[in-house]
Design a protein around this motif. Structure first.
Motif, short mmCIF file in Angstrom:
data_model
loop_
_atom_site.label_atom_id
_atom_site.label_comp_id
_atom_site.label_asym_id
_atom_site.label_seq_id
_atom_site.Cartn_x
_atom_site.Cartn_y
_atom_site.Cartn_z
N THR A 70 12.36 92.55 23.83
CA THR A 70 10.96 92.24 23.50
C THR A 70 10.49 91.00 24.26
O THR A 70 9.39 90.98 24.81
CB THR A 70 10.81 92.02 21.98
OG1 THR A 70 11.25 93.20 21.31
CG2 THR A 70 9.37 91.72 21.61
N GLU A 71 11.33 89.99 24.30
CA GLU A 71 10.98 88.76 25.03
C GLU A 71 10.82 89.03 26.52
O GLU A 71 9.90 88.54 27.16
CB GLU A 71 12.05 87.69 24.80
CG GLU A 71 11.72 86.37 25.43
CD GLU A 71 12.75 85.29 25.14
OE1 GLU A 71 12.66 84.23 25.77
OE2 GLU A 71 13.63 85.50 24.29
N LEU A 73 9.97 91.93 27.92
CA LEU A 73 8.74 92.69 28.10
C LEU A 73 7.52 91.78 28.04
O LEU A 73 6.57 91.95 28.81
CB LEU A 73 8.64 93.80 27.05
CG LEU A 73 9.66 94.93 27.20
CD1 LEU A 73 9.56 95.88 26.01
CD2 LEU A 73 9.47 95.67 28.50
N GLU A 74 7.53 90.82 27.13
CA GLU A 74 6.41 89.88 27.03
C GLU A 74 6.29 89.04 28.30
O GLU A 74 5.19 88.84 28.82
CB GLU A 74 6.60 88.96 25.81
CG GLU A 74 6.38 89.65 24.49
CD GLU A 74 6.74 88.78 23.30
OE1 GLU A 74 7.17 87.62 23.49
OE2 GLU A 74 6.58 89.27 22.17
#
Length: 85
Positions: A70-71, A73-74
């Motif tokens: 998730t990090e 992708l951000e």
């Protein structure tokens, strides 16, 4: 015996072999897709080497520090926010 990591200023070699395991054919497909994606990004930002280098640094940090996807992708979304393609 463990070996010391290379100095930070030197790029580490990328493992060119797909990961091995129980689902090696699935992992091979995922690996091929990942390589294709990185190649696409490299071509897309051929005239913006700093953007491509930053992308590679994000991936390297993900691998080295075992950050969550998730990090990653951000960070990639932020990096490419001005590039809708």
């Amino acid at each position: 015996a463990p070996t010391a990591p290379p100095p930070p200023h030197q790029p580490q070699p990328v493992n060119s072999q797909p990961p091995q395991g129980q689902n090696s054919s699935t992992q091979a497909v995922e690996f091929d897709h990942a390589i294709s994606y990185v190649t696409t990004i490299k071509k897309r930002f051929a005239n913006q080497p700093r953007t491509y280098q930053t992308f590679l640094e994000i991936l390297h940090t993900y691998q080295k520090e075992q950050r969550g996807i998730t990090e990653v992708l951000e960070q990639v979304s932020d990096l490419f926010s001005e590039h809708p393609d």
